[in-house]
Design a protein around this motif. Sequence first.
Motif, short mmCIF file in Angstrom:
data_model
loop_
_atom_site.label_atom_id
_atom_site.label_comp_id
_atom_site.label_asym_id
_atom_site.label_seq_id
_atom_site.Cartn_x
_atom_site.Cartn_y
_atom_site.Cartn_z
N ASP A 1 0.86 -1.18 0.00
CA ASP A 1 0.00 0.00 0.00
C ASP A 1 0.90 1.23 0.00
O ASP A 1 1.50 1.58 1.02
N THR B 1 -0.29 -5.23 3.07
CA THR B 1 -1.56 -5.86 3.43
C THR B 1 -1.49 -7.32 3.01
O THR B 1 -1.30 -7.62 1.83
N THR C 1 -7.37 -10.28 6.82
CA THR C 1 -6.19 -9.54 6.37
C THR C 1 -5.44 -9.00 7.59
O THR C 1 -6.04 -8.68 8.61
N THR D 1 -1.84 -6.38 8.53
CA THR D 1 -0.93 -5.39 7.94
C THR D 1 0.40 -5.41 8.68
O THR D 1 0.47 -5.72 9.87
#
Length: 493
Positions: free
Chosen positions: A110, A117, A125, A127
């Motif tokens: 990202d 991610t 998900t 991060t």
Amino acid sequence: MTPQFDAVIVGAGFGGMGAAIALAQLGYSRLSILEREDDLGGTWHVNRYPGLAVDIASVTYSYSFEPNPNWTRLFAPGAELKSYAEHVAAKYDLRRSMRFGVVVERAEWDEHQQLWTVSIAGGETVTSRFLVTATGFLSQPYTPDFPGIEDFAGKIIHTTAWDQTHDFVGEKAAIIGTGATAVQLIPEIASRAHELTVFQRTPIWVVPKVDFAIPPVVRRLFARVPLTQRMARSVNNTILEGIMVVGVLHFRQAKMMNRAAALAARAHLRVSVRSKATRKALTPHYDFGCKRPTFSNKYFRTFNRGNTRLETTSIERFEPDAVVTTDGRRTPIDTLVLATGFNLWDVNFPALQIVGREGRDLGQWWRDNRFQAYEGIAIPKFPNLLSLNSPYSYSGLSYFTTIESQMAHMRRLLGELQRRDAATFEVTDRANAEFLDAVTEKLGDSVFYEGKCSSSRSYYFNQHGEAALLRPTSTSNSFHAASTFPLTDYEFA
């Protein structure tokens, strides 16, 4: 947005654990190690077939900073490697960061949030600031799609999903494959089955295995005087360097050493197998080192048994109770064992979808262009990615050499990131291109390009015909480079 973790590490084998140890030493404590299997250990957890053992001396096949004085044999059985992995995880408190039964499907950078991610099967998900792929070089099993195999009524066992309740006693068994795994497994099946047919596509170079039990007095010495074990490791490393770096990677300059290794393997075959025709069929028609050789004192002698037959004719199809070869011969079998190896270049590089800056898909980019990774660990357009099982990363014959040199690279790289108080790192296109040119030139002297490898069907070669797996330098060079690479080869932001 603050990421949930400092780093997500995909894989809980020795590579993933080494990365976690290096990151923890740098002060990164929020780690998530995601593993698709139900426990740690990687290949030493997945593989449980009879005869499983390391094919590199145990003193070398381990972390140099975490020696194990308790190996019972020079070539330790697989169960001891699994126990060693558990010991490392316990000592370095790694289990608290591990999640098992988790399949990572995709990771995407990202750019706006400056984080990765990571998408997990089932919809979850997570991060992270850094992404570390430690899925291993041999993690995606290959199952051949023979005509009629879906109609085979007997039992099928892949070596990576071994059924420990199956004993083969009284059965007509068949095994497809004669790679390193099969070399260990075939003598075990032959000692139990009524009949065993070995389907060979490509013979393998096999040299004698100088294996023995390590006496308790030696193990106690290793424990009390660690220097003695370090010396044993150094001697073994020197031998491996001679075989791999000189005989294989410097084939042009050291053909005699390569020929001597092949001669030793041929002599081993000659004294082990009585049948001249079988010896001929078991003799490779490619140069030593084109395909990873292995060690065994039992494999060749198995073909002297009355219940074991070598079959070199190609398989045409399967029937519900038999294998039929292209010459029309029908071999009735009860159990089929698949020692068919792994799918490296199609799905293992990488083992999940990874999307970097500007939407670059790593797997697609590698396949459309050339397989490449700066120092075997970093790729342009993929910020904060440390790809441990990458092209040109495998150094020497021991996976631990690769792991530890990459740990050293991580410490230098991330130490500089911290010193600059930067958020991201990314290798430059220039540095990546220069490294690719350098390893390509050095591989020009190797057996892969100077020798006769066309008939080896070696997993060292990718779809482009390049031997892009091994780093074509000595292990000492890989460690030196990991500690001294120019920091200007990276952009920090």
